[in-house]
Design an enzyme around this catalytic site. Structure first.
Site, PDB file in Angstrom:
ATOM      1  N   GLU A 189      38.844  21.299  56.040  1.00  0.00           N
ATOM      2  CA  GLU A 189      37.950  21.131  54.891  1.00  0.00           C
ATOM      3  C   GLU A 189      36.504  21.187  55.384  1.00  0.00           C
ATOM      4  O   GLU A 189      36.161  20.551  56.369  1.00  0.00           O
ATOM      5  CB  GLU A 189      38.220  19.787  54.184  1.00  0.00           C
ATOM      6  CG  GLU A 189      39.548  19.756  53.457  1.00  0.00           C
ATOM      7  CD  GLU A 189      39.671  18.587  52.461  1.00  0.00           C
ATOM      8  OE1 GLU A 189      38.703  17.826  52.261  1.00  0.00           O
ATOM      9  OE2 GLU A 189      40.770  18.444  51.883  1.00  0.00           O
ATOM     10  N   HIS A 233      32.724  19.905  49.137  1.00  0.00           N
ATOM     11  CA  HIS A 233      33.727  20.063  50.191  1.00  0.00           C
ATOM     12  C   HIS A 233      34.774  21.046  49.713  1.00  0.00           C
ATOM     13  O   HIS A 233      34.774  21.447  48.549  1.00  0.00           O
ATOM     14  CB  HIS A 233      34.320  18.717  50.623  1.00  0.00           C
ATOM     15  CG  HIS A 233      35.290  18.097  49.666  1.00  0.00           C
ATOM     16  ND1 HIS A 233      34.909  17.510  48.477  1.00  0.00           N
ATOM     17  CD2 HIS A 233      36.640  17.967  49.718  1.00  0.00           C
ATOM     18  CE1 HIS A 233      35.979  17.034  47.866  1.00  0.00           C
ATOM     19  NE2 HIS A 233      37.049  17.305  48.584  1.00  0.00           N
ATOM     20  N   HIS A 280      38.927  22.497  49.643  1.00  0.00           N
ATOM     21  CA  HIS A 280      40.352  22.183  49.710  1.00  0.00           C
ATOM     22  C   HIS A 280      41.085  23.437  50.135  1.00  0.00           C
ATOM     23  O   HIS A 280      40.660  24.544  49.805  1.00  0.00           O
ATOM     24  CB  HIS A 280      40.875  21.770  48.329  1.00  0.00           C
ATOM     25  CG  HIS A 280      40.524  20.362  47.960  1.00  0.00           C
ATOM     26  ND1 HIS A 280      40.840  19.830  46.733  1.00  0.00           N
ATOM     27  CD2 HIS A 280      39.900  19.378  48.648  1.00  0.00           C
ATOM     28  CE1 HIS A 280      40.409  18.572  46.684  1.00  0.00           C
ATOM     29  NE2 HIS A 280      39.838  18.280  47.825  1.00  0.00           N
ATOM     30  N   ASP A 330      39.484  11.616  47.186  1.00  0.00           N
ATOM     31  CA  ASP A 330      38.169  12.018  46.666  1.00  0.00           C
ATOM     32  C   ASP A 330      37.694  11.044  45.596  1.00  0.00           C
ATOM     33  O   ASP A 330      36.521  10.678  45.553  1.00  0.00           O
ATOM     34  CB  ASP A 330      38.226  13.430  46.057  1.00  0.00           C
ATOM     35  CG  ASP A 330      38.442  14.495  47.106  1.00  0.00           C
ATOM     36  OD1 ASP A 330      38.129  14.239  48.287  1.00  0.00           O
ATOM     37  OD2 ASP A 330      38.923  15.581  46.747  1.00  0.00           O
TER      38      ASP A 330
HETATM   39 ZN   LIG Z   1      38.943  16.675  48.423  1.00  0.00          ZN
END
Ligand SMILES: [Zn+2]
Length: 133
Positions: free
Chosen positions: A23, A81, A83, A93
């Site tokens: 990530e 960010h 995924h 999150d």
């Molecule tokens: Zn996330």
């Protein structure tokens, strides 16, 4: 509420996410005008966890970004960010969103993205407007 981001900035994030096996993450700097959150700059940070399913930013790196934003008279208006799966907030999150109560931009590695904010304990999707730089 609307997140307004330049095409070149979104492209930078999406391209980085496509190339990465973990990530990616960082901050969106800019300003808020009424209901508009305007991104002026994108700052990439390290994913301290080096993980494909989670991210964490080193507190020292956060301090540096905050200082930098201060110097430029910008605010941290969001976090981004990536995924490797769907670009929607994970349980982890959502816990993070309780700490960082600004907009969370989440992208995947196939060019999809979404923006979210926690309001009254619930995740709400935020409209994203991509503008020419
Ligand atoms: Zn996330």
């Amino acid at each position: 509420m609307k997140l307004i981001i330049k095409g070149k900035h979104l492209f930078m994030i999406l391209e980085d996410a496509k190339k990465s096996r973990i990530e990616i993450c960082g901050f969106l700097l800019g300003r808020q005008e009424g209901h508009d959150i305007i991104v002026e700059e994108v700052i990439f940070t390290k994913n301290k966890l080096n993980s494909s399913t989670a991210f964490e930013i080193d507190p020292l790196e956060i301090v540096k970004v905050l200082d930098y934003a201060d110097g430029k008279e910008l605010e941290v208006v969001g976090i981004f960010h990536s995924h490797l799966g769907k670009p929607i907030p994970s349980e982890r999150d959502i816990r993070g969103m309780k700490l960082w109560r600004n907009v969370w931009l989440i992208v995947d590695n196939r060019g999809n993205y979404g923006a979210f904010i926690l309001k009254n304990g619930r995740v709400e999707e935020v409209e994203v407007e991509v503008i020419q730089s």
